[in-house]
Write an enzyme that holds these catalytic residues in place. Structure first.
Site, short mmCIF file in Angstrom:
data_model
loop_
_atom_site.label_atom_id
_atom_site.label_comp_id
_atom_site.label_asym_id
_atom_site.label_seq_id
_atom_site.Cartn_x
_atom_site.Cartn_y
_atom_site.Cartn_z
N CYS A 354 0.79 -1.23 0.00
CA CYS A 354 0.00 0.00 0.00
C CYS A 354 0.82 1.29 0.00
O CYS A 354 0.48 2.20 -0.77
CB CYS A 354 -1.04 0.00 1.12
SG CYS A 354 -0.70 -1.06 2.51
N ARG A 383 6.86 -11.26 5.16
CA ARG A 383 6.44 -11.03 6.54
C ARG A 383 7.11 -12.06 7.43
O ARG A 383 7.11 -13.24 7.11
CB ARG A 383 4.92 -11.13 6.68
CG ARG A 383 4.22 -10.07 5.86
CD ARG A 383 2.73 -10.09 6.07
NE ARG A 383 2.10 -9.14 5.16
CZ ARG A 383 0.78 -9.00 5.03
NH1 ARG A 383 -0.04 -9.74 5.77
NH2 ARG A 383 0.29 -8.13 4.19
N GLN A 401 0.67 -10.80 -3.15
CA GLN A 401 -0.72 -10.36 -3.02
C GLN A 401 -1.27 -9.90 -4.36
O GLN A 401 -0.57 -9.25 -5.13
CB GLN A 401 -0.81 -9.20 -2.04
CG GLN A 401 -0.48 -9.57 -0.61
CD GLN A 401 -0.63 -8.38 0.30
OE1 GLN A 401 0.02 -7.35 0.10
NE2 GLN A 401 -1.49 -8.49 1.30
N ASP A 403 -3.04 -7.37 -5.16
CA ASP A 403 -3.33 -6.23 -4.32
C ASP A 403 -3.82 -5.04 -5.14
O ASP A 403 -3.19 -4.66 -6.11
CB ASP A 403 -2.03 -5.84 -3.61
CG ASP A 403 -2.26 -5.23 -2.26
OD1 ASP A 403 -3.42 -5.10 -1.85
OD2 ASP A 403 -1.26 -4.89 -1.60
N HIS A 405 -5.41 -1.00 -4.73
CA HIS A 405 -5.74 0.14 -3.88
C HIS A 405 -6.55 1.12 -4.69
O HIS A 405 -6.12 1.53 -5.78
CB HIS A 405 -4.47 0.76 -3.30
CG HIS A 405 -3.78 -0.15 -2.35
ND1 HIS A 405 -2.75 -0.97 -2.73
CD2 HIS A 405 -4.05 -0.45 -1.05
CE1 HIS A 405 -2.38 -1.71 -1.70
NE2 HIS A 405 -3.15 -1.43 -0.67
N LYS A 486 -14.42 -3.20 7.28
CA LYS A 486 -14.03 -4.09 6.18
C LYS A 486 -15.03 -5.21 5.96
O LYS A 486 -15.88 -5.49 6.82
CB LYS A 486 -12.66 -4.71 6.47
CG LYS A 486 -12.66 -5.61 7.70
CD LYS A 486 -11.34 -6.35 7.84
CE LYS A 486 -11.32 -7.19 9.09
NZ LYS A 486 -10.10 -7.99 9.23
N HIS A 532 -8.37 -0.81 0.41
CA HIS A 532 -7.46 -1.92 0.11
C HIS A 532 -8.33 -3.08 -0.35
O HIS A 532 -9.36 -3.34 0.26
CB HIS A 532 -6.71 -2.43 1.36
CG HIS A 532 -5.93 -1.40 2.09
ND1 HIS A 532 -4.57 -1.31 1.98
CD2 HIS A 532 -6.30 -0.42 2.95
CE1 HIS A 532 -4.13 -0.34 2.76
NE2 HIS A 532 -5.16 0.22 3.36
#
Length: 658
Positions: A354, A383, A401, A403, A405, A486, A532
């Site tokens: 992000c 991670r 991911q 991912d 945004h 979320k 996200h």
RNA sequence: GCCCGAGUAGCUCAGUUGGCCAGAGCAGGCGCCUUGUAAGCGUCAGGUCGUCGGUUCGAAUCCGACCUCGGGCUCCA
């Protein structure tokens, strides 16, 4: 003596003599029910069969087959487990032992820090069966706090539960978990046998003889009250059912699930491995696994392209200042790999994408006309997961991911969320999932950022997105992050297991931290709302879930090898090569397995590798331009199929993603 | 990270109470066989028994530490 009248769930009423118990009611209804009854629900509350009924009560008799009955059965079995362990290990004490899905557990603290061996389970199992054979009655007792503390004088954990339960307030969870009973100052407990008593809210089966279809499964450590600063207790897990058939069925399903284990399949099908030299939680993709992954990624990219996303890329590391601004170093440092020092700066491997996407947004001044901006990246992140949490592809330290945004105006939030959710479900369906369960998490009680109007706007937007998508969902009140509400979406796989994949997460924090803005129609500066969105979550994890969902038998469009051509004998090799050339030309993933081994052996190899199609070609096929198609799942091979027809059929399957 | 358990050939596993050169099947190489739908025959190669240290005349086997994996707890995509 006055009679009492009670109502049954079907609305009918029964009149019984005063003082009649739930057991009497069951007997009055019928001998079958009297035999099956193990507990009752009186005015919505679970009770023992021995409880006297009040006039006007609504009573439901609990039988072992019902959810509530199973729960009671499992809870009672947990008591017997504790009774066995306390009898076998003098000086041992016990904590909590609730029913859980499919079974129960009980937590123990053994004297001198002793632990259970797996062999101990057999000993405990035998003792439990003795207790069950003895058909001991479960006898309920009630007392005040002082007396309860005395009864459990030797059991510190029980005393702690008693104190928490009676002090009220936040201990409710623990009381539930413990099954400890008590309203106000009254506590309940159950005795069975001469020497066993457990603090418990009940209800229980009338006697231990009603139990028996159970199996002890494993020993594990568990922190007292789930708190890692508290003592580690020894937990024994078991499963229990109302019939031997159900028990065997459950054990069979467990064995089947084990066969689907993606780590086992990844090795058997030569897809992925975890070389020790890389370090825990880090995988390499072999060609067959990489092929499937590439198809997944290609499909994802094509959908995003069509869905109005802009593709971006970002590096794997960035200087500490980025992570200070984003707040990750404050909140997330424990899960980040440590920094590399270079040229006087600290570079951290990224745990999330992000902040990078934020910098893309910041790269030029934005107008409301530009919004919404949807940035998409298959971004690899790292991670530092706890070593004990790592689990194949489902939980790893390096993963990718899918991912996105989204930066939009407040006015756009609702529409954007609705279309994001539709997009998400549509992509997941393409991979063969059709059963979804969503969870909406709302503003936490404690500290959170963003004004209430914004929270309401976003939460309402999420809710209406769920409703317009027609998704079943539950609400987790206060379960949102401090920076926004979320939606999480679970899919249910082929054997009914839920997997959390997608998440749609509002973020009121990063726009603030990075000072994001756009110029509105009014010419003033406004802060955009950030969303996200991870759809598969992690490509690695998604692949692992698909592998388990399909038990390794990928549908044709995903299969790493779609067709294998087997010439019956050497003389058919040329024709097999021609067939292969045609298949490859049509864009299929195919190979030829020459006649160095007997046909049966080669068929077996191809079947073991879970190929969707095995084509056998011999004299007849050479003569007629045909193939013998041994399709996965078919009863028997289909002979004399024109090659053109096969090509057409397979092309249709792939086009339909089947 | 914490608790319990496990690490023997690429894979699945044997290996009696510590004692001759550590075994099998599958997979792999080579040779024979030329096969119509789930394991043809023979042969060869392959292991510092997870790593390091200790006990012992002698360790795959006993002890310790570490590494990795598995099941839980915690955490989580």
């Amino acid at each position: 003596m006055a009679d009492i009248t009670v109502s049954l769930p079907d609305g009918s009423e029964r009149t019984l003599p005063s003082g009649a118990t739930a057991a009497d009611l069951a007997a009055d209804i019928g001998p079958g029910l009297a035999r099956d009854a193990i507990a009752a629900v009186v005015d919505g509350t679970g009770c023992d069969l021995a409880v006297p009924l009040a006039d006007g009560a609504t009573v439901e008799i609990t039988t072992p087959g019902s959810d509530r009955g199973l729960e009671t059965l499992r809870h009672s079995t947990a008591h017997v487990l504790a009774q066995a362990v306390l009898g076998l290990w003098p000086g041992a004490t016990f904590a909590i032992g609730p029913p859980i899905d499919h079974g129960f557990y009980y937590d123990f603290d053994l004297p001198d820090g002793a632990t259970f061996d797996p062999e101990d389970l057999e000993t405990i199992d035998e003792r439990m069966r003795e207790i069950i054979a003895a058909d001991q009655a479960f006898v309920r007792g009630e007392s005040d706090v002082a007396e309860a503390l005395e009864i459990f004088a030797d059991h510190a954990y029980k005393r702690e539960i008693i104190e928490k339960v009676t002090s009220g307030g936040a201990a409710g969870d623990l009381a539930d978990e413990a099954g400890a009973g008590g309203v106000g100052e009254q506590l309940s407990y159950y005795r069975n046998g001469d020497d066993f008593v457990d603090l418990c809210r009940g209800p229980h089966v009338p006697s231990t003889g009603r139990l028996g279809h159970f199996a002890l499964q494993k020993v594990a450590g568990a922190y007292w009250r789930g708190d890692e600063t508290r003592p580690m207790l020894q937990r024994i897990y078991g499963t229990a059912w109302s019939t031997g058939k159900d028990l065997r069925g459950h054990l069979h399903r467990l064995a089947e699930a084990e066969k689907r284990d993606h780590r086992r399949l990844a090795a058997e099908l030569d897809l992925v491995s975890w070389p020790e030299v890389l370090g825990p939680g880090l995988a390499v993709w072999h060609p067959r696994g990489a092929t499937v992954r590439k198809i997944i990624e290609d499909y994802s990219r094509s959908r995003h392209e069509a869905g109005g996303y802009d593709f971006v890329f970002s590096p794997h590391i960035a200087k500490s200042v980025l992570w200070e601004t984003s707040g990750h170093l404050d909140f997330y440092a424990d899960s980040m790999y440590p920094p590399m020092e270079m040229d006087g700066a600290s570079y951290y491997p990224k745990p999330m994408n992000c902040p990078f996407h934020v910098t893309v947004f910041q790269s030029s001044q934005r107008s409301y006309r530009d919004l919404p901006k949807r940035y998409f990246e298959l971004g690899a992140v790292y991670r530092y997961e706890l070593s004990g949490a790592i689990h194949g592809l489902l939980r790893s330290r390096g993963f990718t991911q899918d991912d996105a945004h989204i930066f939009c105006t407040r006015e756009q939030v609702a529409d954007e969320l609705a279309s994001l959710l539709d997009f998400t479900i549509s992509v997941l369906k393409a991979f063969g999932f059709d059963d979804f369960q969503a969870k909406l998490s709302t503003r936490p009680e404690e500290k959170s950022v963003g004004d209430q109007e914004l929270w309401d706007l976003a939460t309402d937007g999420l809710r209406s997105a769920l409703e317009s998508a027609g998704l079943a969902y539950e609400v987790d009140e206060g379960g949102g992050a401090f920076y926004g509400p979320k939606i999480d979406v679970d899919v249910t796989d082929a054997i009914g297991r839920p997997w959390q994949l997608s998440t749609l997460q509002l973020d009121f924090n990063l726009p603030e931290r990075f000072g994001l803005e756009y110029i509105g129609a009014d010419g003033a500066r406004h802060q955009p709302v950030m969303i996200h969105r991870a759809l598969m979550g992690s490509i690695e994890r998604f692949f692992g879930v698909l592998l388990e969902h399909y038990a390794g038998a990928f549908p044709a469009w995903l299969a790493p090898e779609q067709v294998r051509v087997l010439p019956v004998a050497d003389v058919h090799q040329d024709y097999a090569d021609q067939v292969l050339a045609r298949l490859v030309d049509e864009g299929f993933r195919a190979t030829v397995d020459p006649a160095d081994e007997p046909l049966g052996k080669r068929v077996r190899s191809a079947k073991t590798a879970k190929l969707p199609h095995v084509l056998v070609v011999g004299d007849d096929d050479v003569a007629n331009d045909t193939v013998g198609d041994n399709a996965r799942g078919a009863d028997k091979p289909e002979r004399d199929l024109p090659l053109d027809d096969f090509v057409e059929r397979l092309a249709a399957l792939v086009a339909e993603r089947r």
